[in-house]
Scaffold this motif. Sequence first.
Motif, mmCIF file in Angstrom:
data_model
loop_
_atom_site.group_PDB
_atom_site.id
_atom_site.type_symbol
_atom_site.label_atom_id
_atom_site.label_comp_id
_atom_site.label_asym_id
_atom_site.label_seq_id
_atom_site.Cartn_x
_atom_site.Cartn_y
_atom_site.Cartn_z
ATOM 1 N N THR A 58 61.961 15.820 -28.770
ATOM 2 C CA THR A 58 62.589 16.204 -27.498
ATOM 3 C C THR A 58 63.898 16.943 -27.749
ATOM 4 O OG1 THR A 58 61.607 14.266 -26.462
ATOM 5 C CG2 THR A 58 63.402 15.338 -25.281
ATOM 6 N N SER A 59 64.733 16.406 -28.629
ATOM 7 C CA SER A 59 66.009 17.070 -28.901
ATOM 8 C C SER A 59 65.777 18.405 -29.597
ATOM 9 C CB SER A 59 66.920 16.172 -29.730
ATOM 10 O OG SER A 59 66.356 15.942 -31.003
ATOM 11 N N GLN A 60 64.762 18.495 -30.426
ATOM 12 C CA GLN A 60 64.444 19.764 -31.081
ATOM 13 C C GLN A 60 63.996 20.792 -30.047
ATOM 14 O OE1 GLN A 60 64.954 20.483 -34.286
ATOM 15 N NE2 GLN A 60 64.328 22.579 -33.913
ATOM 16 N N ALA A 61 63.197 20.362 -29.097
ATOM 17 C CA ALA A 61 62.742 21.268 -28.035
ATOM 18 C C ALA A 61 63.922 21.731 -27.186
ATOM 19 C CB ALA A 61 61.699 20.576 -27.167
ATOM 20 N N LEU A 65 65.220 25.541 -26.744
ATOM 21 C CA LEU A 65 65.402 26.154 -25.419
ATOM 22 C C LEU A 65 66.810 26.707 -25.265
ATOM 23 C CD1 LEU A 65 63.485 23.686 -23.073
ATOM 24 C CD2 LEU A 65 62.917 26.058 -23.567
ATOM 25 N N GLN A 66 67.801 25.986 -25.756
ATOM 26 C CA GLN A 66 69.181 26.473 -25.672
ATOM 27 C C GLN A 66 69.344 27.755 -26.483
ATOM 28 O OE1 GLN A 66 71.296 23.004 -27.023
ATOM 29 N NE2 GLN A 66 71.700 22.275 -24.943
ATOM 30 N N THR A 67 68.725 27.793 -27.639
ATOM 31 C CA THR A 67 68.799 28.995 -28.470
ATOM 32 C C THR A 67 68.122 30.170 -27.765
ATOM 33 O OG1 THR A 67 68.771 27.617 -30.457
ATOM 34 C CG2 THR A 67 68.229 29.945 -30.740
ATOM 35 N N SER A 68 66.967 29.922 -27.190
ATOM 36 C CA SER A 68 66.250 30.988 -26.468
ATOM 37 C C SER A 68 67.056 31.461 -25.263
ATOM 38 C CB SER A 68 64.888 30.479 -26.011
ATOM 39 O OG SER A 68 64.090 30.144 -27.114
ATOM 40 N N GLN A 71 69.849 33.696 -26.391
ATOM 41 C CA GLN A 71 69.340 35.022 -26.748
ATOM 42 C C GLN A 71 69.027 35.840 -25.498
ATOM 43 O OE1 GLN A 71 66.004 34.109 -29.280
ATOM 44 N NE2 GLN A 71 67.265 33.907 -31.121
ATOM 45 N N ALA A 72 68.457 35.191 -24.489
ATOM 46 C CA ALA A 72 68.145 35.889 -23.236
ATOM 47 C C ALA A 72 69.424 36.363 -22.554
ATOM 48 C CB ALA A 72 67.341 34.981 -22.310
ATOM 49 N N VAL A 73 70.459 35.527 -22.558
ATOM 50 C CA VAL A 73 71.741 35.909 -21.960
ATOM 51 C C VAL A 73 72.330 37.109 -22.696
ATOM 52 C CG1 VAL A 73 74.137 35.132 -21.666
ATOM 53 C CG2 VAL A 73 72.264 33.645 -20.976
#
Length: 134
Positions: A58-61, A65-68, A71-73
């Motif tokens: 869960t923490s890895q996911a 998501l935070q990394t993605s 990158q989107a920002v």
Amino acid sequence: MDDQSRFERPPRPDRHSRKARIFVLTLLAVALIVPLGVYETIPVKQHKATAPPPPDPTSQAIHDLQTSLQQAVNQLRVLQQTVSSDRAEIKRLSDQVNALSGKLEALQQSIASAQQAPVVQPTEPPRQKRATAR
């Protein structure tokens, strides 16, 4: 007498000295075991503190998501800068087109006014043809 002293048993320690010896040995054992136990637990605690925790799915996911999201920002910021510079370029080109349109209209008006004005040609008297002798 020598023979007799040889077979004599040494005097037995009394009960109090035997209990005292047991008590001292017990204290000595405790005094050795306690520091040994503390010493053994210190490396275990340090090992646990320095070792990374096992990855939690869960923490890895969440981390992924935070990394993605970051990158989107960043990509959106780049796109906003591109759109902003494109708008500035469009505005500049639009101003140039408007300036050229104004010059074209002025040129068309000058041509139109030139065509409406009567063309005055100088009138010369007709020349007579001379007869040439041969």
